[in-house]
Enzyme design. Structure first.
Site, short mmCIF file in Angstrom:
data_model
loop_
_atom_site.label_atom_id
_atom_site.label_comp_id
_atom_site.label_asym_id
_atom_site.label_seq_id
_atom_site.Cartn_x
_atom_site.Cartn_y
_atom_site.Cartn_z
N ALA A 95 0.85 -1.20 0.00
CA ALA A 95 0.00 0.00 0.00
C ALA A 95 0.88 1.24 0.00
CB ALA A 95 -0.90 0.01 1.23
N ASP A 96 0.50 2.21 -0.84
CA ASP A 96 1.18 3.51 -0.81
C ASP A 96 0.27 4.51 -0.09
OD1 ASP A 96 -0.79 4.34 -2.63
OD2 ASP A 96 0.53 4.09 -4.36
N SER A 97 0.69 5.75 -0.01
CA SER A 97 -0.08 6.74 0.76
C SER A 97 -1.48 6.95 0.19
CB SER A 97 0.68 8.06 0.86
OG SER A 97 0.98 8.56 -0.42
N ASP A 135 -3.27 4.62 -1.41
CA ASP A 135 -4.02 3.42 -1.01
C ASP A 135 -4.50 3.56 0.43
OD1 ASP A 135 -3.60 1.97 -3.41
OD2 ASP A 135 -1.67 1.24 -2.69
N LEU A 136 -3.62 4.05 1.30
CA LEU A 136 -3.96 4.17 2.71
C LEU A 136 -5.05 5.22 2.93
CD1 LEU A 136 -0.42 3.84 4.30
CD2 LEU A 136 -2.21 2.09 4.16
#
Length: 85
Positions: free
Chosen positions: A43-45, A47-48
């Site tokens: 997960a990248d920012s 996605d979060l």
């Protein structure tokens, strides 16, 4: 009270795994409380951020503040966060 809490956490965990499986394209039954959002699910920012919005909607918990969101590393962290709301 602890037994009820464990049942609630298990229901949250199962619902969460279904949500994460859909968002990250993984099998729900491969996820554990220790699964890392960034290391295991990549997960990248963005996605979060999307995940936080999904959680707020799915679990009807209101807005998750940035400080709480920043502390989330694993699925277990999310279960704890939702359990506290």
């Amino acid at each position: 009270a602890n037994l009820r809490r464990r049942d609630d956490d298990r229901m949250v965990f199962e619902k969460l795994c279904t949500l994460l499986a859909g968002q990250f394209g993984v099998e729900a039954d491969t996820l554990t409380m220790e699964t890392s959002l960034t290391d295991d699910l990549n997960a990248d920012s963005l996605d979060l951020a999307e995940l936080m919005m999904s959680l707020e909607e799915e679990f009807d918990i209101g807005e998750i503040d940035e400080e709480a969101a920043a502390g989330i590393r694993t699925i277990g962290d999310i279960v704890c966060l939702i359990g506290e709301e």
